[in-house]
Design a protein around this motif. Structure first.
Motif, short mmCIF file in Angstrom:
data_model
loop_
_atom_site.label_atom_id
_atom_site.label_comp_id
_atom_site.label_asym_id
_atom_site.label_seq_id
_atom_site.Cartn_x
_atom_site.Cartn_y
_atom_site.Cartn_z
N ALA A 39 0.87 -1.18 0.00
CA ALA A 39 0.00 0.00 0.00
C ALA A 39 0.90 1.23 0.00
O ALA A 39 2.10 1.13 0.25
N VAL A 40 0.30 2.36 -0.27
CA VAL A 40 1.03 3.62 -0.10
C VAL A 40 0.80 4.05 1.34
O VAL A 40 -0.34 4.06 1.83
N ILE A 41 1.88 4.36 2.03
CA ILE A 41 1.81 4.73 3.44
C ILE A 41 2.26 6.19 3.56
O ILE A 41 3.32 6.56 3.07
N GLN A 86 2.91 9.19 6.35
CA GLN A 86 3.07 9.55 7.76
C GLN A 86 3.23 11.06 7.86
O GLN A 86 3.95 11.67 7.07
N ARG A 87 2.54 11.63 8.84
CA ARG A 87 2.57 13.08 9.04
C ARG A 87 2.89 13.39 10.50
O ARG A 87 2.38 12.74 11.40
N LEU A 88 3.68 14.41 10.68
CA LEU A 88 3.96 14.96 12.00
C LEU A 88 3.33 16.34 12.01
O LEU A 88 3.64 17.18 11.16
N GLN A 89 2.43 16.58 12.94
CA GLN A 89 1.80 17.89 13.05
C GLN A 89 2.30 18.59 14.29
O GLN A 89 2.46 17.99 15.36
N LEU A 90 2.57 19.87 14.12
CA LEU A 90 3.08 20.69 15.21
C LEU A 90 1.97 21.56 15.77
O LEU A 90 1.12 22.05 15.03
N LEU A 91 2.00 21.75 17.05
CA LEU A 91 1.08 22.64 17.74
C LEU A 91 1.94 23.66 18.47
O LEU A 91 2.74 23.28 19.34
N ASP A 92 1.83 24.90 18.08
CA ASP A 92 2.70 25.95 18.63
C ASP A 92 4.18 25.58 18.49
O ASP A 92 4.98 25.72 19.41
N ASP A 93 4.50 25.05 17.31
CA ASP A 93 5.87 24.65 16.97
C ASP A 93 6.42 23.48 17.79
O ASP A 93 7.62 23.27 17.86
N PRO A 106 6.01 19.23 18.38
CA PRO A 106 5.38 18.02 17.85
C PRO A 106 4.21 17.58 18.74
O PRO A 106 4.36 17.46 19.95
N ALA A 107 3.03 17.40 18.12
CA ALA A 107 1.84 17.08 18.91
C ALA A 107 1.09 15.85 18.40
O ALA A 107 0.45 15.16 19.18
N VAL A 108 1.14 15.61 17.11
CA VAL A 108 0.36 14.51 16.53
C VAL A 108 1.20 13.81 15.47
O VAL A 108 1.82 14.46 14.63
N ILE A 109 1.24 12.49 15.54
CA ILE A 109 1.82 11.69 14.48
C ILE A 109 0.69 10.82 13.95
O ILE A 109 0.03 10.12 14.71
N SER A 110 0.46 10.88 12.64
CA SER A 110 -0.60 10.05 12.06
C SER A 110 -0.07 9.30 10.85
O SER A 110 0.81 9.79 10.14
N THR A 111 -0.60 8.12 10.65
CA THR A 111 -0.22 7.28 9.54
C THR A 111 -1.46 6.87 8.78
O THR A 111 -2.43 6.41 9.38
N SER A 112 -1.43 7.06 7.47
CA SER A 112 -2.54 6.66 6.60
C SER A 112 -2.06 5.58 5.65
O SER A 112 -0.93 5.63 5.15
N TYR A 113 -2.91 4.60 5.40
CA TYR A 113 -2.62 3.52 4.46
C TYR A 113 -3.62 3.61 3.32
O TYR A 113 -4.82 3.64 3.55
N TYR A 114 -3.12 3.68 2.09
CA TYR A 114 -3.97 3.76 0.90
C TYR A 114 -3.72 2.53 0.04
O TYR A 114 -2.58 2.31 -0.40
N PRO A 115 -4.75 1.72 -0.21
CA PRO A 115 -4.56 0.58 -1.11
C PRO A 115 -4.05 1.08 -2.47
O PRO A 115 -4.37 2.19 -2.89
N LEU A 116 -3.26 0.26 -3.13
CA LEU A 116 -2.69 0.69 -4.40
C LEU A 116 -3.76 1.02 -5.43
O LEU A 116 -3.58 1.93 -6.24
N TRP A 117 -4.89 0.34 -5.40
CA TRP A 117 -5.93 0.63 -6.38
C TRP A 117 -6.49 2.04 -6.20
O TRP A 117 -7.03 2.62 -7.13
N VAL A 118 -6.34 2.61 -5.01
CA VAL A 118 -6.77 3.99 -4.76
C VAL A 118 -5.65 4.96 -5.13
O VAL A 118 -5.88 5.96 -5.80
N ALA A 119 -4.46 4.65 -4.71
CA ALA A 119 -3.34 5.60 -4.83
C ALA A 119 -2.78 5.70 -6.24
O ALA A 119 -2.39 6.78 -6.67
N GLU A 120 -2.72 4.59 -6.94
CA GLU A 120 -2.11 4.62 -8.27
C GLU A 120 -2.93 5.49 -9.21
O GLU A 120 -4.15 5.50 -9.17
#
Length: 81
Positions: free
Chosen positions: A23-25, A27-34, A36-50
């Protein structure tokens, strides 16, 4: 960071695919007031991402929302209940 890799077993059931399937993976790091506050990972099946410019791995970052790009291919997101 965006890359391609295997779907973990606990995620595969949600996506309706097999554990270890590629899959296409994204990962995002989001900052809150500079801070690091949130780390999120999304998985996209290849049939969606391609076929979308959002997944040009190793190329300049796409500035458009990935959900918009996917919906432009004819798919529709809906809230999970």
């Amino acid at each position: 960071m965006t890359g391609r890799g295997p779907v973990p077993a606990d995620i595969a059931g949600w996506l309706g695919c097999q554990a270890g399937e590629d899959a296409v993976i994204r990962q995002r790091l989001q900052l809150l007031d500079d801070v690091p506050a949130v780390i999120s990972t999304s998985y996209y099946p290849l049939w969606v991402a391609e076929g979308t410019p959002a997944w040009n791995i190793g190329r300049p970052r796409c500035r458009r929302a990935r959900t918009n790009l996917i919906e432009e291919l004819g798919h529709r997101f809906r809230p999970r209940r």
